[in-house]
Scaffold this active site. Sequence first.
Site, short mmCIF file in Angstrom:
data_model
loop_
_atom_site.label_atom_id
_atom_site.label_comp_id
_atom_site.label_asym_id
_atom_site.label_seq_id
_atom_site.Cartn_x
_atom_site.Cartn_y
_atom_site.Cartn_z
N ARG A 18 37.42 2.75 1.50
CA ARG A 18 37.74 3.15 0.12
C ARG A 18 36.61 2.88 -0.87
NH1 ARG A 18 42.87 0.67 -1.89
NH2 ARG A 18 43.02 -0.58 0.00
N LYS A 25 31.00 -3.09 2.86
CA LYS A 25 31.71 -3.63 1.69
C LYS A 25 31.22 -5.02 1.28
CE LYS A 25 36.15 -4.74 2.13
NZ LYS A 25 37.62 -4.55 2.16
N GLY A 79 43.09 -5.74 13.62
CA GLY A 79 43.89 -6.69 12.83
C GLY A 79 43.19 -8.03 12.67
N ASP A 108 35.71 -10.42 1.97
CA ASP A 108 35.84 -9.54 0.80
C ASP A 108 36.62 -10.20 -0.33
OD1 ASP A 108 38.32 -9.49 1.95
OD2 ASP A 108 38.46 -7.32 2.16
N ALA A 374 -0.42 -7.13 -30.89
CA ALA A 374 0.49 -6.00 -30.65
C ALA A 374 -0.20 -4.91 -29.84
CB ALA A 374 0.95 -5.43 -31.98
N ALA A 417 -9.75 -5.86 -32.18
CA ALA A 417 -8.66 -4.89 -32.00
C ALA A 417 -9.19 -3.57 -31.46
CB ALA A 417 -7.96 -4.66 -33.33
#
Length: 459
Positions: A18, A25, A79, A108, A374, A417
Amino acid sequence: MSDRKLAVVVLAAGKGTRMKSDLPKVLHPVAGRPMLSHVLASAATLAPAETVVVVAPGMADVEAAAAPSRCAVQDRALGTGHAVAAAREALAPLVAQGSTDLLVVFGDCPLMTSETLQKMLDARRRAGAPEIVGLAFRPQDPAAYGRVILDDAKAGEGARIEKIVEFADADTAQRQIGLCNAGLVIGDAALLFDLIGRLGSHNAQGEYYLTDIFGLAHAEGRPAGVVECPPEETLGVNSRADLALVEAVMQRRLRRRVMADGATLIDPETVWLSADTRLGRDVTVHPSVFFGPGVTVGDRVEIRSFCHLEGAEVGDDVVLGPFARLRPGAKLGRAAHVGNFVEIKNAVLGEGAKANHLTYLGDATVGAGSNVGAGTITCNYDGFLKHRTTIGAKVFIGSNTALVAPVSVGDGALIAAGSTITEDVPADSVAVERSEQQIREGAAARFREKRIAEKKKRS
Ligand code: UD1
Ligand code: MG
């Protein structure tokens, strides 16, 4: 009973259909790390002698994530009882030694806490404890959980389980029961494997239910004990919606933890944390900040809105953001300032160094007290290889400087600069790299007049 050993089996062979995902998962992340890692971390606090993760065939990536824990392969998902049996061989040498308990957890269910696991262990280990202990909870809506049926005859001596009935197999009266099975079990390992070996699959789902061991044990005069936990901890992930729910719970816990450790989250709901995020005392986090994995923050740090951090170390007294990005390997020294639209990757800023606006520092070292103007960029990549930029202490880098790595700037140097620096700059020198400025007196006014006249002619 404290000389008993513990083995942990993590069930992770479910396909997670799912989730509609190529990723198994249990590898889907919650708070920045795979669900499975959360479960392994909680189990590890019990210091088990062995941990075995039960996976489905072809889950090499889960096996890698489980390391150093070993994995056992369950050929077909028949199972939960069948899944535990798949770990039997891996645990046989330990179980053969005797005095071993086996704890079964789900890969999970990442919200299961070490405190609850410890409670289960304690319930199993205390004097006169039952040989098996199950974990139960009382949800608001018991939905399709297995129901725990207690043995009324034993009511006086602490609750004992008579059996657990899966919802699909339960009758109407059993479905009224509010006590639900969380699925986790702890018990004497030899006994558990013996009971699991005797499970049948004549039930509504045609599966070997781990839960049937409770009825079998009770029939032999071995009623199991029960520990209860908060419903939240039992939340399992079967879909993306479950994943989001579990993430939300985990985030709430992590936020509570950093606040308990002395951080202020001005708007907690908007701060996203990773499981390993560490914030110091008197840290203030403004709204909307993202902490990816591997972030450590010192004391008295201010992190302003919209910062994104991962794999970063932030020293004491740092001011960060708004809108700053720290990528892996970013290391900010004490009282460094990193401002808006600054990206730092694999770079160290010394004590008190500043990069306050619109800057990229990658594969770089900036010495203490230096100021990065900057728009400064370390040009660290030539299309093939990465190169380092080394900036000394008390350096002033003028705005809009490009530092073409590999390059170094000595202590106390000043870069004008707009310079593109390709050669090393010696200490205490000034580097200027730009064309000379020309002034043409009155030229702008003359240009304007010409343009206005031209425009009139055309209209
Ligand atoms: C299980 C319990 C149920 C309980 C519920 C709580 C059983 C029979 N039922 O049901 O009583 O209320 O948990 O959430 O145990 N897995 C395998 N191999 C398998 C089957 C499952 O590794 O063949 C793993 C799954 O990946 C999962 C865990 O075992 O991590 C639990 O399986 P799941 O199918 O979610 O069990 P539930 O039907 O929810
Ligand atoms: Mg489940």
